[in-house]
Design a protein around this motif. Structure first.
Motif, PDB file in Angstrom:
ATOM      1  N   ALA A  51      36.400  43.152  27.659  1.00 28.40           N
ATOM      2  CA  ALA A  51      36.031  42.282  27.964  1.00 28.40           C
ATOM      3  C   ALA A  51      35.972  41.196  26.502  1.00 28.40           C
ATOM      4  O   ALA A  51      34.871  41.397  25.838  1.00 28.40           O
ATOM      5  CB  ALA A  51      35.746  41.802  28.548  1.00 28.40           C
ATOM      6  N   ARG A  92      39.926  49.039  25.387  1.00 30.76           N
ATOM      7  CA  ARG A  92      40.791  46.875  25.913  1.00 30.76           C
ATOM      8  C   ARG A  92      39.286  46.308  26.427  1.00 30.76           C
ATOM      9  O   ARG A  92      39.174  46.065  27.364  1.00 30.76           O
ATOM     10  CB  ARG A  92      41.756  46.513  26.916  1.00 30.76           C
ATOM     11  CG  ARG A  92      42.296  45.068  27.033  1.00 30.76           C
ATOM     12  CD  ARG A  92      43.153  45.141  27.469  1.00 30.76           C
ATOM     13  NE  ARG A  92      44.038  44.070  27.472  1.00 30.76           N
ATOM     14  CZ  ARG A  92      43.526  42.742  28.509  1.00 30.76           C
ATOM     15  NH1 ARG A  92      42.919  43.288  29.221  1.00 30.76           N
ATOM     16  NH2 ARG A  92      44.102  41.648  28.558  1.00 30.76           N
ATOM     17  N   TYR A 150      40.732  45.309  31.883  1.00 26.25           N
ATOM     18  CA  TYR A 150      40.283  45.804  31.158  1.00 26.25           C
ATOM     19  C   TYR A 150      39.640  47.090  31.185  1.00 26.25           C
ATOM     20  O   TYR A 150      38.825  47.638  32.471  1.00 26.25           O
ATOM     21  CB  TYR A 150      38.964  44.556  30.642  1.00 26.25           C
ATOM     22  CG  TYR A 150      39.100  43.684  30.356  1.00 26.25           C
ATOM     23  CD1 TYR A 150      39.727  42.705  29.392  1.00 26.25           C
ATOM     24  CD2 TYR A 150      39.080  42.885  31.380  1.00 26.25           C
ATOM     25  CE1 TYR A 150      39.719  42.002  29.418  1.00 26.25           C
ATOM     26  CE2 TYR A 150      39.300  41.700  31.407  1.00 26.25           C
ATOM     27  CZ  TYR A 150      39.412  40.436  30.170  1.00 26.25           C
ATOM     28  OH  TYR A 150      39.794  39.437  30.694  1.00 26.25           O
TER      29      TYR A 150
END
Length: 93
Positions: free
Chosen positions: A24, A22, A17
């Motif tokens: 979690a 991006r 991640y």
């Protein structure tokens, strides 16, 4: 620096991640994420410093090398690299 220092890995699933690009999907996953020691800012800064200290010598050695702008569509990057390697790669004698 930001791209590298914000990478995280889930030790349970191995999924990667990024805290900005991006994140979690759940707080549970966020709580267990771990950062690789190589991705700490001070370590990244050392690698960047080493890069800039050595890049000139590499550029001089590979004077016929080509520059790849990887900040574009992957297909375009592939096509560019493919067109460059049709010619023999440079080597210093």
């Amino acid at each position: 620096l930001e791209r590298l220092s914000q990478r995280r890995t889930d030790p349970v699933t191995g999924e990667r991640y990024h805290t900005t690009c991006r994140p979690a999907p759940t707080p549970e996953i966020q709580d267990r994420l771990r950062q690789n020691p190589k991705d700490k800012e001070e370590n990244i800064e050392k690698r960047i410093e080493t890069y800039y200290r050595n890049v000139k010598a590499l550029e001089d050695f590979y004077e016929d090398a080509f520059y790849v702008n990887a900040d574009q569509d992957p297909y375009d990057v592939f096509e560019f690299i493919e067109s460059c390697i049709i010619k023999p790669l440079p080597c210093k004698k």
